[in-house]
Design an enzyme around this catalytic site. Structure first.
Site, PDB file in Angstrom:
ATOM      1  N   GLY A  15     -40.298  16.920   4.826  1.00  0.00           N
ATOM      2  CA  GLY A  15     -41.568  16.757   4.110  1.00  0.00           C
ATOM      3  C   GLY A  15     -42.704  16.607   5.103  1.00  0.00           C
ATOM      4  O   GLY A  15     -42.568  15.901   6.098  1.00  0.00           O
ATOM      5  N   ALA A  26     -50.706  15.821  20.761  1.00  0.00           N
ATOM      6  CA  ALA A  26     -50.371  14.923  21.878  1.00  0.00           C
ATOM      7  C   ALA A  26     -49.181  15.464  22.671  1.00  0.00           C
ATOM      8  O   ALA A  26     -49.171  15.404  23.910  1.00  0.00           O
ATOM      9  CB  ALA A  26     -50.067  13.529  21.346  1.00  0.00           C
ATOM     10  N   CYS A  77     -34.279  23.732   5.586  1.00  0.00           N
ATOM     11  CA  CYS A  77     -33.470  24.868   6.031  1.00  0.00           C
ATOM     12  C   CYS A  77     -31.983  24.532   5.892  1.00  0.00           C
ATOM     13  O   CYS A  77     -31.420  23.799   6.713  1.00  0.00           O
ATOM     14  CB  CYS A  77     -33.823  25.202   7.487  1.00  0.00           C
ATOM     15  N   ASP A 107     -35.316  11.409   8.618  1.00  0.00           N
ATOM     16  CA  ASP A 107     -33.908  11.213   8.984  1.00  0.00           C
ATOM     17  C   ASP A 107     -33.083  12.501   8.916  1.00  0.00           C
ATOM     18  O   ASP A 107     -32.193  12.706   9.740  1.00  0.00           O
ATOM     19  CB  ASP A 107     -33.269  10.082   8.179  1.00  0.00           C
ATOM     20  N   GLY A 108     -33.388  13.386   7.972  1.00  0.00           N
ATOM     21  CA  GLY A 108     -32.672  14.664   7.900  1.00  0.00           C
ATOM     22  C   GLY A 108     -32.920  15.486   9.158  1.00  0.00           C
ATOM     23  O   GLY A 108     -31.994  16.041   9.764  1.00  0.00           O
ATOM     24  N   THR A 130     -42.880  10.843   8.723  1.00  0.00           N
ATOM     25  CA  THR A 130     -42.524  10.848   7.299  1.00  0.00           C
ATOM     26  C   THR A 130     -43.344   9.784   6.589  1.00  0.00           C
ATOM     27  O   THR A 130     -43.548   8.695   7.152  1.00  0.00           O
ATOM     28  CB  THR A 130     -41.010  10.594   7.085  1.00  0.00           C
ATOM     29  N   ASP A 132     -42.410   8.112   4.214  1.00  0.00           N
ATOM     30  CA  ASP A 132     -41.530   7.117   3.587  1.00  0.00           C
ATOM     31  C   ASP A 132     -41.340   5.832   4.407  1.00  0.00           C
ATOM     32  O   ASP A 132     -40.915   4.820   3.867  1.00  0.00           O
ATOM     33  CB  ASP A 132     -40.141   7.727   3.337  1.00  0.00           C
ATOM     34  N   MET A 174     -43.868   8.096  -4.356  1.00  0.00           N
ATOM     35  CA  MET A 174     -42.774   8.719  -3.581  1.00  0.00           C
ATOM     36  C   MET A 174     -42.082   7.693  -2.678  1.00  0.00           C
ATOM     37  O   MET A 174     -42.518   6.551  -2.583  1.00  0.00           O
ATOM     38  CB  MET A 174     -43.324   9.829  -2.696  1.00  0.00           C
ATOM     39  N   SER A 220     -55.183  -5.712 -18.713  1.00  0.00           N
ATOM     40  CA  SER A 220     -54.465  -4.485 -18.370  1.00  0.00           C
ATOM     41  C   SER A 220     -53.424  -4.840 -17.317  1.00  0.00           C
ATOM     42  O   SER A 220     -53.463  -5.926 -16.742  1.00  0.00           O
ATOM     43  CB  SER A 220     -55.409  -3.428 -17.811  1.00  0.00           C
ATOM     44  N   GLU A 227     -40.047   6.441  -7.068  1.00  0.00           N
ATOM     45  CA  GLU A 227     -39.513   7.582  -7.827  1.00  0.00           C
ATOM     46  C   GLU A 227     -38.012   7.491  -8.134  1.00  0.00           C
ATOM     47  O   GLU A 227     -37.566   7.969  -9.167  1.00  0.00           O
ATOM     48  CB  GLU A 227     -39.816   8.898  -7.098  1.00  0.00           C
ATOM     49  N   LEU A 258     -49.967  14.669  -4.163  1.00  0.00           N
ATOM     50  CA  LEU A 258     -51.245  14.089  -3.718  1.00  0.00           C
ATOM     51  C   LEU A 258     -51.020  13.126  -2.559  1.00  0.00           C
ATOM     52  O   LEU A 258     -51.837  13.005  -1.653  1.00  0.00           O
ATOM     53  CB  LEU A 258     -51.813  13.233  -4.850  1.00  0.00           C
ATOM     54  N   GLN A 259     -49.878  12.439  -2.621  1.00  0.00           N
ATOM     55  CA  GLN A 259     -49.582  11.389  -1.645  1.00  0.00           C
ATOM     56  C   GLN A 259     -49.343  11.922  -0.239  1.00  0.00           C
ATOM     57  O   GLN A 259     -49.385  11.183   0.726  1.00  0.00           O
ATOM     58  CB  GLN A 259     -48.318  10.614  -2.065  1.00  0.00           C
TER      59      GLN A 259
HETATM   60  P1  ATP Z   1     -38.583  13.550   4.760  1.00  0.00           P
HETATM   61  O1  ATP Z   1     -37.608  12.459   4.434  1.00  0.00           O
HETATM   62  O2  ATP Z   1     -39.918  13.034   5.106  1.00  0.00           O
HETATM   63  O3  ATP Z   1     -38.647  14.644   3.751  1.00  0.00           O
HETATM   64  P2  ATP Z   1     -36.549  14.676   6.488  1.00  0.00           P
HETATM   65  O4  ATP Z   1     -36.584  15.087   7.911  1.00  0.00           O
HETATM   66  O5  ATP Z   1     -35.573  13.588   6.122  1.00  0.00           O
HETATM   67  O6  ATP Z   1     -38.036  14.270   6.111  1.00  0.00           O
HETATM   68  P3  ATP Z   1     -34.918  16.642   5.110  1.00  0.00           P
HETATM   69  O7  ATP Z   1     -35.319  17.680   4.131  1.00  0.00           O
HETATM   70  O8  ATP Z   1     -33.896  15.659   4.705  1.00  0.00           O
HETATM   71  O9  ATP Z   1     -36.284  15.941   5.564  1.00  0.00           O
HETATM   72  O10 ATP Z   1     -34.383  17.371   6.434  1.00  0.00           O
HETATM   73  C1  ATP Z   1     -35.125  18.385   7.071  1.00  0.00           C
HETATM   74  C2  ATP Z   1     -34.208  19.455   7.589  1.00  0.00           C
HETATM   75  O11 ATP Z   1     -33.309  18.888   8.553  1.00  0.00           O
HETATM   76  C3  ATP Z   1     -33.288  20.097   6.540  1.00  0.00           C
HETATM   77  O12 ATP Z   1     -33.944  21.120   5.812  1.00  0.00           O
HETATM   78  C4  ATP Z   1     -32.179  20.656   7.410  1.00  0.00           C
HETATM   79  O13 ATP Z   1     -32.568  21.867   8.016  1.00  0.00           O
HETATM   80  C5  ATP Z   1     -32.068  19.580   8.510  1.00  0.00           C
HETATM   81  N1  ATP Z   1     -30.981  18.653   8.142  1.00  0.00           N
HETATM   82  C6  ATP Z   1     -31.008  17.649   7.248  1.00  0.00           C
HETATM   83  N2  ATP Z   1     -29.817  17.040   7.136  1.00  0.00           N
HETATM   84  C7  ATP Z   1     -28.982  17.690   7.982  1.00  0.00           C
HETATM   85  C8  ATP Z   1     -27.596  17.569   8.339  1.00  0.00           C
HETATM   86  N3  ATP Z   1     -26.829  16.635   7.771  1.00  0.00           N
HETATM   87  N4  ATP Z   1     -27.090  18.424   9.258  1.00  0.00           N
HETATM   88  C9  ATP Z   1     -27.864  19.358   9.837  1.00  0.00           C
HETATM   89  N5  ATP Z   1     -29.168  19.546   9.535  1.00  0.00           N
HETATM   90  C10 ATP Z   1     -29.723  18.736   8.639  1.00  0.00           C
END
Ligand code: ATP
Length: 327
Positions: A15, A26, A77, A107-108, A130, A132, A174, A220, A227, A258-259
């Site tokens: 996100g 930077a 992705c 974290d993803g 993020t 969050d 969110m 009020s 969410e 919006l957030q």
């Molecule tokens: P936010 O929580 O702010 O949305 P995020 O980095 O946690 O940010 P995700 O959509 O969870 O967002 O992850 C971003 C991308 O990281 C995914 O689209 C994917 O390409 C990669 N990713 C997430 N989890 C994994 C995983 N377990 N293994 C490999 N790649 C991953």
């Protein structure tokens, strides 16, 4: 020992969050300042797999510190979750002669970066971006403060109309699995209740917010609902209120995307500028697979494994304060 990294790649992923551009600026300038080439990877891991890459100069990051979103785009992705996808990503790194990767995301994004580092021994550094604020090991993530201010402004506006019509507003916020935005926006906007995943006290809070609020002659009430705090989010909470208190007009507002938007606050711009600079410093110090974070106003290096796996809890004193403030 002579320093080996000549070229870095940088991407934004997951996100989008206000301040990602300031971090990119930077990182780019910090790298070039230290004699390192910068290649911007567009659309997160998707661009890494597809080779959607462009070398950046200091001018490419001019005039972006105040812009929300991310000029190098973001994407989710699924291919990168597979070993084949990560192999393709690694092949791109080799082809582009990228020696290290800096990822800005949540974290993803860090989970993916860590896997790439483990499988192919690529130096990676994570910059927490993020809204969050759910990453362990850093007090703040880039974008959180801006989103918090946006939510606060929206709730302030709802308060005006809420008091004019004697309504109960239920506002959905969110936050993935974390209640930081909801809890702190509730305190900042002077709202009556925060329904968050970390504290599942929906019924009690409804009664506290509406029952007690009314007793005090408040005309009020505003409840903020994270969410994913309960299935159905704000709509479900509104239904519960309507059943218990049919005498009040209940309205739902879902703040949604919006957030994520808007120009980053000074706090986020400074945080992003600091963390971006330290991401380069960390690479020069031969740090690997870490996140640069901030704790008690000090920059810290946190192993990606900990940032991802450990759960950051909301501060209990903050939660207790809300109950005192909303009587
Ligand atoms: P936010 O929580 O702010 O949305 P995020 O980095 O946690 O940010 P995700 O959509 O969870 O967002 O992850 C971003 C991308 O990281 C995914 O689209 C994917 O390409 C990669 N990713 C997430 N989890 C994994 C995983 N377990 N293994 C490999 N790649 C991953």
């Amino acid at each position: 020992m002579e320093y080996q990294i000549k070229t870095i790649g940088v991407l934004t992923s997951g996100g989008d969050a206000p301040g990602m551009n300031a971090a990119l600026r930077a990182i780019t300038r910090g790298a070039i300042y230290n004699g390192i080439k910068v290649k911007a990877i567009f659309r997160g891991y998707k661009g890494l797999i597809d080779g959607d890459i462009q070398e950046f100069t200091t001018q490419d990051v001019s005039g972006i510190i105040q812009r929300g979103g991310t000029i190098i785009r973001s994407a989710r992705c699924d291919e990168f979750r597979t070993p084949e996808g990560r192999k393709q990503a690694y092949d791109t790194l080799v082809k582009e002669q990228i020696d290290a990767l800096i990822v800005i995301g949540g974290d993803g994004t860090f989970t993916g970066a860590r896997m790439l580092a483990q499988e192919y021994n690529v130096p990676v550094i994570g910059v927490p971006g993020t809204i969050d604020n759910d990453l362990w090991g850093t007090d703040y993530t880039i974008g959180y403060d801006t989103a918090l201010n946006t939510i606060m402004d929206c709730v302030d506006k709802l308060r005006d109309t809420g008091t004019s019509h004697e309504r109960v507003f239920v506002v959905e916020v969110m936050g993935r699995d974390a209640g930081f935005l909801t809890l702190n926006a509730t305190i900042a906007a002077g709202a009556e209740a925060a329904i968050i995943p970390e504290r599942a006290t929906v019924e009690e809070q409804i009664e506290e917010a509406i029952g007690q609020g009314r007793r005090k002659h408040k005309n009020s009430a505003i409840l903020l609902v994270q969410e994913h705090a309960i299935p159905g989010g704000a709509q479900a909470v509104a239904k519960m209120i309507e059943q218990r208190h049919p005498e009040y007009g209940t309205r739902v507002t879902i703040l949604g995307h919006l957030q994520r938007g808007g120009s980053p606050t000074a706090f986020d711009r400074i945080l992003a500028s600091q963390l971006g600079g330290y991401a380069i410093k960390a690479l020069l110090e031969e740090q690997r697979s870490i996140m640069v974070g901030i704790r008690d106003n000090e920059i810290v290096y946190v192993p990606l494994s900990q940032a991802i796996q450990q759960k950051k809890d909301i501060p209990s004193d903050r939660w207790n304060a809300l109950h005192m403030l909303s009587i």
